[in-house]
Design an enzyme around this catalytic site. Structure first.
Site, short mmCIF file in Angstrom:
data_model
loop_
_atom_site.label_atom_id
_atom_site.label_comp_id
_atom_site.label_asym_id
_atom_site.label_seq_id
_atom_site.Cartn_x
_atom_site.Cartn_y
_atom_site.Cartn_z
NE ARG A 196 -0.14 -4.32 2.77
CZ ARG A 196 -0.63 -3.88 3.90
NH1 ARG A 196 -0.89 -2.28 3.07
NH2 ARG A 196 -1.42 -4.29 4.11
CD GLU A 219 1.25 0.89 -0.39
OE1 GLU A 219 2.47 1.57 0.58
OE2 GLU A 219 -0.13 1.03 0.31
NE ARG A 229 4.58 9.12 6.29
CZ ARG A 229 3.30 9.53 6.84
NH1 ARG A 229 3.33 9.29 7.87
NH2 ARG A 229 1.93 9.54 6.40
CG HIS A 230 5.22 5.00 2.37
ND1 HIS A 230 5.00 6.61 1.92
CD2 HIS A 230 3.86 4.54 3.15
CE1 HIS A 230 4.51 6.44 3.00
NE2 HIS A 230 3.19 5.38 2.61
CD GLU A 276 -1.60 3.18 9.38
OE1 GLU A 276 -1.74 2.12 9.50
OE2 GLU A 276 -2.24 4.54 8.54
CB SER A 289 -4.50 -0.99 10.64
OG SER A 289 -5.83 -0.57 10.09
NE ARG A 329 4.73 3.73 8.42
CZ ARG A 329 3.98 4.01 7.42
NH1 ARG A 329 3.11 4.60 8.32
NH2 ARG A 329 3.17 4.79 6.13
#
Length: 429
Positions: free
Chosen positions: A210, A212, A218-219, A352, A355, A403
């Site tokens: 990703r 991002e 946490r990423h 989270e 998903s 996670r």
């Protein structure tokens, strides 16, 4: 013949071990080494007046984290690690370690996360850090065994793709001969295609990418995802499967990793089923009771909102019935309430974890949703083709392994749960 340090007991008469010099203590007439391998630590005691001269020469030249071979008598001693020690008859340096060390493996001197990752090969020598990765291995083994026992087929999907899974710009472009290509952000399209293939239930454990621009604890930009897809199932069915998997994995770790959990000081509680299911609209209301920046309908949950809800719920829970417009095009809307879809997130009180959703399995409806998201159906032709020739109803989810491990063990930084993190600023080691 070398034996693991754990296998050396007070009843062992003699042993040969090979490991790293964890600590060195010189008390004049006595010298003590702590020798470490992946199974444990043992004390080597050197009475200087009673050992051969060549051993004393080795003692004077050895440095911490050097690799040594020790052969000698094993004695019971109450105060030593494991209640035993070795008095060496032979002591050989196999590989000398330079000094000073980039970081302290004995953890008497703390190191920042960046320093630790810069010398990750040393960092993971620490018993505490090694315990994390022993548990991570147990997590993935347990998850694989669980899904296999439920009839899921383990598949491998491409990590180099021509089109984005969900559209958008959060993709890493790469040079692929004369074509444009990207690192895959999810195996979503391919596992759905396997539903058309009649596999009925599949899982894929592998990296996702990703692009991002996060810089948080946490990423990650390269993460490990456990993805599942099941035919003839709806969102409730796969939520139950996910719930069962979480409980199974926690129970497996509690049963098989007691030593590593103790090393980390973690008293692991197995989550209780069923996990609460909180509608999105109710989740927003719970969050807005305490957070400063209020959330409106259609907003994704902020980290502060997730923590606020987690504080109230106090355990793993699902957020269900998300607004259709903020979920991917393949999430199935409710026929009677098309503004909501059959999507869900699995939440830990901290963040989270997963998903998922029931997917749209009708070709024309899927094309309509792709267009509604401002995307071109032509870019997804390889994927849409599978929906023209008998696609069963299906649902699935993706679960972040880092996670899961992070929240299970109460780690402060997700980089603790991955050997060689890839984030916005790091490409090495």
């Amino acid at each position: 013949m070398r034996i693991p340090i754990r296998a050396v007991t007070p009843e062992t008469e003699s042993a040969e071990i090979i490991g790293w010099v964890h600590e060195v203590r010189d008390l004049g007439g006595l010298a003590f080494f702590l020798i470490r391998d992946r199974t444990g630590i043992i004390q080597v005691t050197i009475p200087k007046k009673k050992v051969p001269a060549e051993i004393l020469d080795t003692v004077r030249s050895v440095s911490r984290e050097s690799v040594v071979r020790v052969q000698g008598k094993v004695k019971a001693i109450e105060k030593a690690p494991g209640g035993r020690e070795i008095v060496p008859e032979k002591l050989e340096i196999i590989s000398i370690a330079e000094s000073p060390l980039p970081l302290d493996v004995a953890e008497k001197v703390p190191a920042e996360m960046d320093t630790r990752i810069d010398s990750r090969f040393l960092d993971v020598r620490k018993p505490r850090v090694r315990a994390i990765f022993f548990i991570r291995s147990a997590v993935t083994c347990a998850a694989t065994a669980f899904l296999s026992s439920r009839g899921c087929i383990n598949i491998a999907t491409p990590k180099i793709v021509a089109a984005a899974t969900e559209g958008g710009t959060e993709l890493f472009p790469i040079a692929y001969f004369e074509k444009e290509a990207f690192m895959n952000q999810s195996p979503q399209l391919y596992k759905q295609m396997m539903m058309a293939a009649g596999f009925e239930a599949v899982f894929d454990l592998g990296p996702i990418f990703r692009a991002e621009e996060h810089n948080t604890v946490r990423h990650l930009n390269e993460a490990t995802s456990l993805d599942v897809e099941v035919s003839f199932a709806d969102h409730n069915d796969v939520m139950e499967l996910l719930e069962d998997l979480i409980v199974y994995v926690y129970d497996y770790v509690a049963m098989n990793c007691a030593e590593q959990l103790a090393e980390l000081g973690v008293d692991l509680a197995v989550p209780a089923k069923p996990f609460p299911r909180i509608p999105y609209t109710e989740a927003i209301e719970i969050a807005n009771r305490t957070i400063e920046e209020k959330l409106a309908f259609g907003d994704d949950l902020s980290p502060a909102g997730e923590r606020a809800i987690g504080d109230v719920i106090g355990q793993h829970y699902f957020i269900v019935d998300w607004p259709t417009d903020i979920r991917p095009y393949y999430a199935m809307p409710y026929p009677e309430r098309p503004e909501f879809c059959k999507a869900f997130d699995l939440m830990h009180p901290r963040m989270e974890l997963s998903s998922g959703a029931q997917r749209i399995h009708d070709h024309d409806a899927l094309v309509e949703r792709i267009r509604a998201k401002g995307l071109s159906p032509e870019s997804f032709e390889f994927y849409l083709k599978a929906f023209r020739y008998g696609m069963p109803p299906h649902a699935g989810w993706g679960l972040g392994i880092e996670r899961l491990v992070m929240t299970m063990l109460g780690l402060a930084n997700i980089r603790e749960a991955v050997l060689f993190p890839r984030d916005r600023h790091r490409l090495t080691p």
